[in-house]
Design a protein around this motif. Structure first.
Motif, mmCIF file in Angstrom:
data_model
loop_
_atom_site.group_PDB
_atom_site.id
_atom_site.type_symbol
_atom_site.label_atom_id
_atom_site.label_comp_id
_atom_site.label_asym_id
_atom_site.label_seq_id
_atom_site.Cartn_x
_atom_site.Cartn_y
_atom_site.Cartn_z
ATOM 1 N N UNK A 188 51.101 -12.306 11.202
ATOM 2 C CA UNK A 188 52.429 -12.286 11.828
ATOM 3 C C UNK A 188 52.876 -10.841 12.065
ATOM 4 N N UNK A 189 52.641 -9.975 11.072
ATOM 5 C CA UNK A 189 53.013 -8.568 11.223
ATOM 6 C C UNK A 189 52.239 -7.905 12.360
ATOM 7 N N UNK A 190 50.945 -8.233 12.468
ATOM 8 C CA UNK A 190 50.138 -7.673 13.554
ATOM 9 C C UNK A 190 50.687 -8.103 14.911
ATOM 10 N N UNK A 229 53.795 -8.794 15.538
ATOM 11 C CA UNK A 229 55.016 -8.030 15.761
ATOM 12 C C UNK A 229 54.739 -6.618 16.220
ATOM 13 N N UNK A 230 53.722 -5.972 15.638
ATOM 14 C CA UNK A 230 53.363 -4.599 16.044
ATOM 15 C C UNK A 230 52.927 -4.563 17.501
ATOM 16 N N UNK A 231 52.078 -5.520 17.900
ATOM 17 C CA UNK A 231 51.617 -5.564 19.292
ATOM 18 C C UNK A 231 52.791 -5.777 20.239
ATOM 19 N N UNK A 232 53.708 -6.669 19.867
ATOM 20 C CA UNK A 232 54.871 -6.945 20.723
ATOM 21 C C UNK A 232 55.734 -5.702 20.892
ATOM 22 N N UNK A 233 55.978 -4.981 19.805
ATOM 23 C CA UNK A 233 56.772 -3.756 19.885
ATOM 24 C C UNK A 233 56.064 -2.675 20.687
ATOM 25 N N UNK A 234 54.742 -2.663 20.641
ATOM 26 C CA UNK A 234 53.982 -1.634 21.354
ATOM 27 C C UNK A 234 54.066 -1.797 22.862
ATOM 28 N N UNK A 235 54.377 -2.995 23.340
ATOM 29 C CA UNK A 235 54.458 -3.213 24.785
ATOM 30 C C UNK A 235 55.510 -2.294 25.396
ATOM 31 N N UNK A 236 56.698 -2.308 24.806
ATOM 32 C CA UNK A 236 57.769 -1.455 25.335
ATOM 33 C C UNK A 236 57.536 0.012 24.993
ATOM 34 N N UNK A 237 57.063 0.278 23.767
ATOM 35 C CA UNK A 237 56.907 1.672 23.334
ATOM 36 C C UNK A 237 55.837 2.401 24.137
ATOM 37 N N UNK A 244 50.085 -14.753 20.172
ATOM 38 C CA UNK A 244 48.949 -15.483 19.615
ATOM 39 C C UNK A 244 48.652 -15.037 18.183
ATOM 40 N N UNK A 245 48.717 -13.736 17.926
ATOM 41 C CA UNK A 245 48.490 -13.253 16.568
ATOM 42 C C UNK A 245 49.533 -13.812 15.606
ATOM 43 N N UNK A 246 50.789 -13.715 16.017
ATOM 44 C CA UNK A 246 51.855 -14.247 15.170
ATOM 45 C C UNK A 246 51.739 -15.765 15.037
ATOM 46 N N UNK A 247 51.370 -16.438 16.115
ATOM 47 C CA UNK A 247 51.233 -17.890 16.073
ATOM 48 C C UNK A 247 50.165 -18.340 15.098
ATOM 49 N N UNK A 270 48.815 -20.645 9.836
ATOM 50 C CA UNK A 270 48.220 -20.521 8.515
ATOM 51 C C UNK A 270 49.205 -20.815 7.406
ATOM 52 N N UNK A 271 50.443 -20.316 7.544
ATOM 53 C CA UNK A 271 51.464 -20.574 6.530
ATOM 54 C C UNK A 271 51.782 -22.062 6.447
ATOM 55 N N UNK A 272 51.887 -22.720 7.597
ATOM 56 C CA UNK A 272 52.181 -24.156 7.614
ATOM 57 C C UNK A 272 51.046 -24.934 6.961
#
Length: 500
Positions: A245-247, A249-257, A270-273, A278-280
């Motif tokens: 999930x953290x990975x 989030x990092x990829x999503x933030x990197x799009x704008x940055x 997809x990474x977060x999904x 897995x948690x479910x």
């Protein structure tokens, strides 16, 4: 672990033919898609920069469909229709409809939706075919079975790739009307739909699957019951899922940055999904309930055999190169070898038809290589070294695009790519087939194909950003990336140790 009590009877050439003939039609569909969808999208008005985004639907569909179909086909038995064959047939019907409808798409949205439907249907048919060989053949025939399957893949791809070019030489118009596609492509897609359905129907009608009782006699008792998956998941912590999930989030933030293309958001999702899934699955397993479909797939993915994990790395880099080629060969050849970037021009259509010939060439080479070259090399230097040699041939073929100036000489480039294609299709599956748990053959083959799909998603989302920033309007540089990724695949293959 299993203890086999009986062995399957050996099949002759006719039996091997019937077993894999359906793949001939499936590959006609894939070849028409791979060689012509960029052409159709550009003819309908999309720009070069938007091509990767329109291709995203296809690999995403495969990522979701293949493990699910593999898991379900492991647990299916429909009497005379069997275990895997119901999925062959259902996928073939849907794929044939999509192929016949594709040339009549009124716009980009309709074409993209039909591409999604086509790829989903092809994956429904294709994935069980891999497990079908393992079901029907004893271990000493696995290499032969996958070799014949690869030959049909190559032959089907030749037919699908060259058909528009052949129609043009028979007098069918290859000129696209405004906002449309040429009749040569239209008739090729219609032919492909009919051929796909007929060839899959042939396999369905000429084969008879082993019943669950017969499979139990072949494999003996299996001590990895469904409850094993629940126990494995319940023992896992949430740390790994949170990392995914953290990975994301990092990829999503990197799009704008980093100013990446918006399609990269899909990769982050997809990474977060997967982390959320897995948690479910872990939470459900801790309740003590039987494993669900989600639990089985997540648990089996986490518990892949070590050799499968190493081959997954090889697949990742190999298919990255292939998807780069499928997306970009048409714009490369039309721009750099025919000087025709305008899809409305006659020269562009000539260049696009030459791409069909190039694709037919590498697939024809692959078909011959699978039947003649690969068995010879595998007996003498082993499957691992054979695959390494094939990958190096492919890297040389991609690199030669920077040396060749005459489009005719690109045929020589395709020879190296064809040898690589044959080893990619045959060697990893031949190595795996004898090591995977028989009762989970379908789901593991589906999960293995995740490493075919994920690199396609990365190419479709990330490559566009790279090219737009560093090589705008110079798609030929994608071939450098393709050559480099095949070199990485060859290096990763050296870590694989096949069973004696």
């Amino acid at each position: 672990m299993t203890t086999a009590t009986e062995r399957r009877p050996k099949l002759g050439f006719a039996g091997l033919w019937n077993l894999s003939f359906g793949f001939f039609g499936i590959q006609i569909g894939f070849a028409l898609q791979n060689a012509n969808m960029s052409r159709i999208f550009q003819s309908l008005g999309t720009s070069l920069d938007d091509l990767p985004a329109l291709w995203v639907a296809a690999p995403l569909t495969g990522l979701l469909v293949q493990p699910v179909i593999g898991h379900l086909s492991d647990r299916t038995w429909l009497g005379r229709l069997g275990r895997r064959r119901p999925y062959f047939l259902a996928g073939a019907i849907l794929a044939a409809i999509a192929l016949i409808a594709m040339p009549e798409a009124p716009g980009l949205l309709a074409a993209a939706l039909l591409l999604w439907m086509l790829d989903a249907a092809l994956n429904v048919s294709m994935e069980p075919f891999r497990a079908f060989v393992g079901d029907m053949l004893d271990k000493d025939q696995h290499a032969a079975g996958y070799g014949v399957q690869t030959a049909f893949i190559g032959a089907g791809a030749v037919v699908g790739s060259i058909f528009p070019w052949a129609l043009e030489h028979l007098g069918v118009s290859n000129v696209a009307p405004a906002g449309g596609i040429p009749d040569s492509v239209r008739y090729a897609f219609w032919f492909g739909g009919i051929a796909l359905f007929a060839s899959v129907l042939w396999t369905v009608m000429t084969t008879q699957e082993y019943s669950p009782d017969q499979m139990a006699r072949f494999h003996g008792a299996d001590d990895e019951e469904d409850g094993h998956t629940v126990r494995v998941l319940a023992a896992r912590g949430f740390g790994g899922a949170l990392a995914w999930i953290a990975a994301g989030g990092v990829v999503t933030l990197a799009v704008a940055a980093a100013g990446l293309e918006k399609e990269v958001y899909l990769l982050g999702a997809l990474l977060a999904g997967y982390g959320i899934a897995g948690m479910v699955a872990i939470a459900m397993a801790r309740t003590g309930r039987p494993a669900s479909l989600l639990g089985h797939i997540v648990g089996d993915f986490a518990g892949m055999p070590p050799i499968m994990k190493r081959l997954a790395v090889v697949q990742f880099f190999s298919w990255s190169a292939l998807f780069i080629m499928w997306i970009n060969t048409t714009p490369i050849v039309t721009r750099d070898f025919f000087a025709a970037p305008d899809p409305a021009s006659a020269a562009y259509q000539q260049g696009a038809n030459w791409v069909d010939v190039l694709f037919a060439t590498y697939n024809g080479v692959a078909a011959v290589s699978a039947l003649v070259l690969l068995p010879f090399l595998a007996r003498r230097i082993g499957k691992v070294r054979t695959h390494v040699a094939g990958l190096l041939c492919g890297a040389a073929g991609y690199a030669s695009f920077f040396v060749v100036r005459d489009p005719m000489w690109l045929l020589a480039s395709e020879v190296g790519i064809g040898i690589a294609w044959s080893t990619i299709l045959a060697m990893p599956y031949a190595i795996l087939a004898s090591t995977l748990p028989p009762r989970k053959l379908g789901v593991y083959m589906g999960l293995f194909n995740v490493f075919v799909v994920v690199p396609q998603l990365l190419v479709a989302t990330v490559m566009g950003s790279i090219m737009k920033r560093f090589f705008p309007d110079e798609p030929i540089w994608t071939m450098a990336f393709a050559a480099a990724t095949l070199l990485l695949a060859a290096a990763a293959m050296l870590r694989v140790r096949e069973e004696a």
